[in-house]
Design a protein around this motif. Structure first.
Motif, short mmCIF file in Angstrom:
data_model
loop_
_atom_site.label_atom_id
_atom_site.label_comp_id
_atom_site.label_asym_id
_atom_site.label_seq_id
_atom_site.Cartn_x
_atom_site.Cartn_y
_atom_site.Cartn_z
N GLU A 1 29.69 -7.12 54.69
CA GLU A 1 28.92 -6.97 53.17
C GLU A 1 27.61 -6.23 53.21
O GLU A 1 27.37 -5.60 52.57
CB GLU A 1 28.61 -8.54 52.93
CG GLU A 1 28.06 -8.84 51.60
CD GLU A 1 28.03 -10.17 51.49
OE1 GLU A 1 28.62 -10.52 50.63
OE2 GLU A 1 27.16 -10.97 52.03
N MET A 2 26.90 -6.39 54.45
CA MET A 2 25.60 -5.98 54.39
C MET A 2 25.70 -4.38 54.56
O MET A 2 24.95 -3.70 53.89
CB MET A 2 24.70 -6.50 55.73
CG MET A 2 23.32 -5.95 55.73
SD MET A 2 22.30 -6.89 54.41
CE MET A 2 22.05 -5.54 53.32
N GLY A 3 26.61 -3.90 55.46
CA GLY A 3 26.84 -2.43 55.63
C GLY A 3 27.17 -1.95 54.25
O GLY A 3 26.76 -0.73 53.64
N PHE A 4 28.23 -2.63 53.37
CA PHE A 4 28.72 -2.35 52.09
C PHE A 4 27.42 -2.03 51.22
O PHE A 4 27.13 -1.15 50.42
CB PHE A 4 29.57 -3.15 51.66
CG PHE A 4 30.27 -2.91 50.27
CD1 PHE A 4 31.41 -1.81 50.23
CD2 PHE A 4 29.82 -3.15 48.99
CE1 PHE A 4 31.83 -1.41 48.92
CE2 PHE A 4 30.23 -2.79 47.70
CZ PHE A 4 31.45 -2.07 47.77
N LEU A 5 26.37 -3.02 50.89
CA LEU A 5 25.34 -3.18 50.02
C LEU A 5 24.33 -1.93 50.39
O LEU A 5 23.99 -1.23 49.41
CB LEU A 5 24.60 -4.35 50.38
CG LEU A 5 25.24 -5.64 49.97
CD1 LEU A 5 24.62 -7.14 50.10
CD2 LEU A 5 25.66 -5.58 48.39
N GLN A 6 24.21 -1.68 51.67
CA GLN A 6 23.19 -0.66 52.22
C GLN A 6 23.99 0.98 51.87
O GLN A 6 23.46 1.89 51.20
CB GLN A 6 23.19 -0.75 53.45
CG GLN A 6 22.13 -1.72 53.88
CD GLN A 6 21.66 -1.70 55.34
OE1 GLN A 6 22.33 -1.97 56.11
NE2 GLN A 6 20.12 -1.77 55.38
N LEU A 7 25.31 1.14 52.18
CA LEU A 7 25.69 2.40 52.16
C LEU A 7 26.33 2.65 50.88
O LEU A 7 26.29 3.74 50.26
CB LEU A 7 26.74 2.65 53.24
CG LEU A 7 26.40 2.74 54.73
CD1 LEU A 7 27.41 2.63 55.77
CD2 LEU A 7 25.41 3.79 54.84
N TYR A 8 27.09 1.82 50.20
CA TYR A 8 27.61 1.86 48.97
C TYR A 8 26.65 1.78 47.95
O TYR A 8 26.69 2.79 46.92
CB TYR A 8 28.73 0.65 48.69
CG TYR A 8 29.40 1.07 47.49
CD1 TYR A 8 30.78 1.48 47.33
CD2 TYR A 8 28.84 0.34 46.01
CE1 TYR A 8 31.24 1.85 45.97
CE2 TYR A 8 29.68 0.50 44.96
CZ TYR A 8 30.79 1.17 44.98
OH TYR A 8 31.47 1.36 43.51
N PHE A 9 25.66 0.89 47.77
CA PHE A 9 24.68 0.93 46.60
C PHE A 9 23.26 1.21 46.94
O PHE A 9 22.96 2.33 46.21
CB PHE A 9 24.60 -0.77 46.14
CG PHE A 9 24.28 -0.87 44.93
CD1 PHE A 9 24.84 -0.87 43.84
CD2 PHE A 9 22.76 -1.13 44.80
CE1 PHE A 9 24.31 -1.05 42.56
CE2 PHE A 9 22.12 -1.07 43.51
CZ PHE A 9 22.81 -1.02 42.44
N ILE A 10 22.81 0.85 48.04
CA ILE A 10 21.40 1.25 48.09
C ILE A 10 21.09 2.77 48.36
O ILE A 10 20.35 3.73 47.72
CB ILE A 10 20.64 0.71 49.25
CG1 ILE A 10 20.53 -1.08 48.79
CG2 ILE A 10 19.12 0.92 49.54
CD1 ILE A 10 20.10 -2.01 49.98
N PRO B 1 22.65 -13.40 54.76
CA PRO B 1 21.39 -13.80 55.73
C PRO B 1 20.68 -12.60 56.34
O PRO B 1 19.69 -12.53 56.62
CB PRO B 1 22.16 -14.42 56.83
CG PRO B 1 23.44 -13.97 57.10
CD PRO B 1 23.96 -13.96 55.58
N TYR B 2 21.29 -11.47 56.20
CA TYR B 2 20.46 -10.07 56.79
C TYR B 2 19.76 -9.40 55.41
O TYR B 2 18.87 -8.78 55.97
CB TYR B 2 21.80 -9.09 56.96
CG TYR B 2 22.54 -9.47 58.25
CD1 TYR B 2 21.78 -9.30 59.69
CD2 TYR B 2 23.61 -9.68 58.05
CE1 TYR B 2 22.75 -9.71 60.58
CE2 TYR B 2 24.56 -9.98 59.25
CZ TYR B 2 23.88 -10.11 60.49
OH TYR B 2 24.69 -10.42 61.68
N LEU B 3 19.81 -9.92 54.14
CA LEU B 3 19.18 -9.31 53.27
C LEU B 3 17.57 -9.56 53.48
O LEU B 3 16.46 -8.66 52.89
CB LEU B 3 19.33 -10.30 51.83
CG LEU B 3 20.85 -9.84 51.19
CD1 LEU B 3 20.73 -10.67 49.81
CD2 LEU B 3 20.70 -8.27 50.86
#
Length: 350
Positions: free
Chosen positions: A258-267, A303-305
């Protein structure tokens, strides 16, 4: 068997290819132990002619494969891997170059430490040779890192490996056993390949020295303006989620994926849209918002946010903000200003 096979996809690099090849034939490891596989991806300039001359000069160590149709780097790398016979496999981008001792030191460490991957640091350079970004040292460098547990794997997924696929060597047996192939005819293929590599390896070693020179050209893929190929990164991230689920990894490593997706897909994609597009494709941002909320509805509990840098957390807030074109333009202008100020502070602007 050769000690190492180095695969070099080539497309319209007649101006840069000689420097790349010279850095490879000048390696301190014996050339007879190397297999240099150049895959000409249907170049339209004199690249193929130059490659042929080098092959004639070093027929025992250089193999040139010509493709009639352009399939992008993923296709070229896959073709190269099918021809590779070395104990280890490395990749080099054809407009980059490497330090003379790179492969000798990497192969020696891989043998001594019995790890699946040996990586190194890299320097990011402009076309004129000036350093754009110095090598970033790693805390986990200089020693073998073993992946013995699920927690070890999670940690690896969060820190990743340095650089790109080009700044490391890989045990060929691991790549073949796990059928690690690149997506074809699409950009950002290394984001996909690198993600599943992390689930295949049992150990790695990072050399805290910059052996690889990554050269940024104004015309390169990552620098091009208003190019829709930047949106391939969105397709790649959706492909990854689907493959994670198919492999039964999504539940086990949910927070990390999920964290990887948030960073690479969105941010990271928002950053590219703000910097690389003169006219932002607004509808794409709306789709990105919807996909994040659909695939990971509880992402705000990750939790990584809290470990994200402040600016990344601010960009991620865009997922929940009702946006119109005016708001997006204001946010883009603000981000560009912050980026320019940071570049000036770090000596990256004149």
């Amino acid at each position: 068997m050769k000690k190492i096979s180095v695969i070099i996809p080539c497309y319209n690099v007649e101006k840069e290819i000689d420097r790349c090849i010279q850095s490879l034939v000048d390696q301190t490891i014996l050339l007879s132990q190397m297999e240099l596989i150049f895959v000409d991806d249907a170049s339209e300039d004199a690249t193929m002619e130059k490659l042929s001359k080098w092959e004639e000069q070093y027929p025992e160590s250089i193999l040139v494969i010509h493709c009639e149709e352009n399939g992008k780097q993923g296709t070229a790398r896959n073709i190269g891997m099918q021809y590779a016979t070395g104990e280890y496999i490395g990749f080099v981008d054809s407009d980059d170059y490497v330090e003379p001792e790179m492969y000798q030191k990497m192969c020696r460490i891989a043998d001594q430490e019995q790890v699946d991957v040996v990586g190194c640091l890299y320097v990011r350079e402009a076309e004129n040779g000036s350093v754009v970004m110095d090598a970033q040292e790693r805390e986990d460098a200089g020693r073998s890192i073993r992946i013995n547990s699920e927690e070890d794997r999670k940690r690896l997924m969060t820190v990743g490996l340095p650089g790109g696929v080009w700044s490391a060597i890989y045990r060929r047996e691991i790549l073949m056993d796990h059928q690690l192939w690149f997506p074809e005819k699409i950009r950002y293929e290394d984001n996909y390949w690198g993600a599943f590599l992390l689930h295949a390896i049992s150990g790695y070693y990072i050399i805290n020295k910059p052996f690889y020179h990554y050269v940024v050209h104004d015309s390169s893929t990552i620098m091009q303006k208003d190019s829709m190929h930047h949106l391939d990164r969105l397709v790649i991230e959706l492909m990854k989620v689907e493959e994670y689920e198919r492999r039964g990894l999504l539940e086990k490593y949910h927070d990390e994926i999920e964290m990887g997706f948030l960073q690479l897909y969105f941010i990271n994609t928002i950053r590219i849209l703000f910097v690389r597009f003169r006219e932002i494709p607004y509808d794409i941002i709306y789709t990105m918002q919807d996909n994040v909320k659909e695939l990971f509805p509880d992402y705000q509990k990750n939790p990584y946010l809290e470990k994200l840098p402040q600016l990344q957390r601010e960009l991620l807030k865009m997922v929940e903000i009702p946006l119109d074109k005016e708001k997006i333009d204001i946010l883009a202008q603000g981000y560009r200003k912050v980026l320019r100020d940071w570049q000036k502070e770090n000596g990256m602007l004149g």
